[in-house]
Motif scaffolding. Sequence first.
Motif, PDB file in Angstrom:
ATOM      1  N   ALA A  84       0.839  -1.198   0.000  1.00  0.00           N
ATOM      2  CA  ALA A  84       0.000   0.000   0.000  1.00  0.00           C
ATOM      3  C   ALA A  84       0.876   1.251   0.000  1.00  0.00           C
ATOM      4  O   ALA A  84       1.925   1.278   0.637  1.00  0.00           O
ATOM      5  CB  ALA A  84      -0.908   0.001   1.231  1.00  0.00           C
ATOM      6  N   GLN A  85       0.421   2.285  -0.685  1.00  0.00           N
ATOM      7  CA  GLN A  85       1.163   3.541  -0.671  1.00  0.00           C
ATOM      8  C   GLN A  85       0.306   4.668  -1.228  1.00  0.00           C
ATOM      9  O   GLN A  85      -0.517   4.473  -2.115  1.00  0.00           O
ATOM     10  CB  GLN A  85       2.456   3.434  -1.488  1.00  0.00           C
ATOM     11  CG  GLN A  85       3.381   4.639  -1.297  1.00  0.00           C
ATOM     12  CD  GLN A  85       4.816   4.332  -1.681  1.00  0.00           C
ATOM     13  OE1 GLN A  85       5.110   3.282  -2.241  1.00  0.00           O
ATOM     14  NE2 GLN A  85       5.723   5.253  -1.374  1.00  0.00           N
ATOM     15  N   GLY A 108       1.394 -10.755  -4.742  1.00  0.00           N
ATOM     16  CA  GLY A 108       1.235  -9.396  -4.238  1.00  0.00           C
ATOM     17  C   GLY A 108      -0.051  -8.727  -4.683  1.00  0.00           C
ATOM     18  O   GLY A 108      -0.581  -9.007  -5.762  1.00  0.00           O
ATOM     19  N   THR A 109      -0.559  -7.840  -3.833  1.00  0.00           N
ATOM     20  CA  THR A 109      -1.698  -6.989  -4.141  1.00  0.00           C
ATOM     21  C   THR A 109      -1.252  -5.541  -3.939  1.00  0.00           C
ATOM     22  O   THR A 109      -0.734  -5.199  -2.875  1.00  0.00           O
ATOM     23  CB  THR A 109      -2.894  -7.279  -3.214  1.00  0.00           C
ATOM     24  OG1 THR A 109      -3.292  -8.645  -3.372  1.00  0.00           O
ATOM     25  CG2 THR A 109      -4.068  -6.359  -3.526  1.00  0.00           C
ATOM     26  N   LEU A 110      -1.429  -4.716  -4.958  1.00  0.00           N
ATOM     27  CA  LEU A 110      -1.030  -3.315  -4.880  1.00  0.00           C
ATOM     28  C   LEU A 110      -2.253  -2.445  -4.628  1.00  0.00           C
ATOM     29  O   LEU A 110      -3.279  -2.587  -5.305  1.00  0.00           O
ATOM     30  CB  LEU A 110      -0.350  -2.881  -6.178  1.00  0.00           C
ATOM     31  CG  LEU A 110       0.035  -1.406  -6.286  1.00  0.00           C
ATOM     32  CD1 LEU A 110       1.090  -1.037  -5.256  1.00  0.00           C
ATOM     33  CD2 LEU A 110       0.518  -1.079  -7.703  1.00  0.00           C
ATOM     34  N   LYS A 111      -2.148  -1.553  -3.641  1.00  0.00           N
ATOM     35  CA  LYS A 111      -3.233  -0.625  -3.316  1.00  0.00           C
ATOM     36  C   LYS A 111      -2.654   0.779  -3.250  1.00  0.00           C
ATOM     37  O   LYS A 111      -1.817   1.071  -2.395  1.00  0.00           O
ATOM     38  CB  LYS A 111      -3.871  -1.008  -1.975  1.00  0.00           C
ATOM     39  CG  LYS A 111      -5.065  -0.153  -1.573  1.00  0.00           C
ATOM     40  CD  LYS A 111      -6.282  -0.440  -2.421  1.00  0.00           C
ATOM     41  CE  LYS A 111      -7.492   0.347  -1.953  1.00  0.00           C
ATOM     42  NZ  LYS A 111      -8.686   0.071  -2.769  1.00  0.00           N
ATOM     43  N   VAL A 112      -3.081   1.643  -4.168  1.00  0.00           N
ATOM     44  CA  VAL A 112      -2.593   3.017  -4.227  1.00  0.00           C
ATOM     45  C   VAL A 112      -3.693   3.958  -3.764  1.00  0.00           C
ATOM     46  O   VAL A 112      -4.851   3.853  -4.202  1.00  0.00           O
ATOM     47  CB  VAL A 112      -2.139   3.382  -5.657  1.00  0.00           C
ATOM     48  CG1 VAL A 112      -1.690   4.843  -5.711  1.00  0.00           C
ATOM     49  CG2 VAL A 112      -1.012   2.452  -6.114  1.00  0.00           C
ATOM     50  N   LYS A 157      -8.968   4.614   5.876  1.00  0.00           N
ATOM     51  CA  LYS A 157      -9.169   3.717   4.742  1.00  0.00           C
ATOM     52  C   LYS A 157      -8.144   2.588   4.741  1.00  0.00           C
ATOM     53  O   LYS A 157      -8.482   1.426   4.477  1.00  0.00           O
ATOM     54  CB  LYS A 157      -9.085   4.511   3.432  1.00  0.00           C
ATOM     55  CG  LYS A 157      -9.351   3.688   2.176  1.00  0.00           C
ATOM     56  CD  LYS A 157     -10.733   3.044   2.204  1.00  0.00           C
ATOM     57  CE  LYS A 157     -11.007   2.291   0.894  1.00  0.00           C
ATOM     58  NZ  LYS A 157     -12.226   1.449   0.994  1.00  0.00           N
ATOM     59  N   LEU A 158      -6.893   2.916   5.039  1.00  0.00           N
ATOM     60  CA  LEU A 158      -5.851   1.892   5.060  1.00  0.00           C
ATOM     61  C   LEU A 158      -6.149   0.828   6.105  1.00  0.00           C
ATOM     62  O   LEU A 158      -6.055  -0.380   5.815  1.00  0.00           O
ATOM     63  CB  LEU A 158      -4.493   2.537   5.340  1.00  0.00           C
ATOM     64  CG  LEU A 158      -3.301   1.581   5.456  1.00  0.00           C
ATOM     65  CD1 LEU A 158      -3.043   0.862   4.141  1.00  0.00           C
ATOM     66  CD2 LEU A 158      -2.047   2.339   5.909  1.00  0.00           C
TER      67      LEU A 158
END
Length: 274
Positions: free
Chosen positions: A220-221, A244-248, A263-264
């Motif tokens: 996450a970033q 992996g799962t990417l969350k922007v 939210k995170l």
Amino acid sequence: MPYITTADGVQIYYTDQGQGQPVVFSHGWPLSSDAWQVELKRFADAGFRAIAHDRRGHGRSEKTYYGNDMDTYAKDLAAVVEELDLRDVVLVGHSTGGGEVVRYAAQYGQDQQRVSRVVTAGAVPPLMLKTDANPDGLPIEVFDGIRASVLKDRSQFWKDLSESFFGANHGRAVSQGDKDDFWRQGMLVNLAAAYDCVKAFSETDFTEDLKALTVPILIAQGDDDQIVPIGDSAYKSIQLVKDGTLKVYEGAPHGIQGDYQDKLDEDIINWIKG
């Protein structure tokens, strides 16, 4: 207060709340486990055992001169996990803590079946420093400047850094209390540890650690991270991991605060339970 003692005799402070599957949080530089106070309550309330430690030299842990490097940080995390005999652990690391949990999971946690999942947020992997092999990284002069500022007037530096850390300089709503707490935690760091940790978070190459991970990882970033550029971190890390799962998070800063924090935390809990 609860402490564990590492193999080299350093006392590491930790907080342990709730019951259930353990979620272990590793904080960023120059903070302490206090940075995770909201998460400790939220995750305990959600049915997890929430644990966070102060990295050596930081917070209430022993003010060390030696061992302020990523390999030792990972060993210290292993000491916490083993002392508490944690299994099926979810590791959550922010910034420098993201590097710490990735190295620990790759080199310790998987073989012992300690770790089930990893989460990073605004994390330093795979490598922050510009090198021949990493031409998109930040030049060494950036980190030399950080070291010089920490050595010259760390109190003012923490105050200045809080502005970009939380995105206040980009118009985000950040209370004076949040900025003051960042300063407060920064002032608890042993100067030698704060200084040496710059090398640890900027020059450690986590490429092989990311490749070695076999457990799922949520990366996450915020896309307005002014401290750890997303192009050098999350976007590169997601290409190296197996599962992996990417969350922007649009407009989110480096520091976990405000609506980004809400939210995170929700997304991490849902990802673990999902």
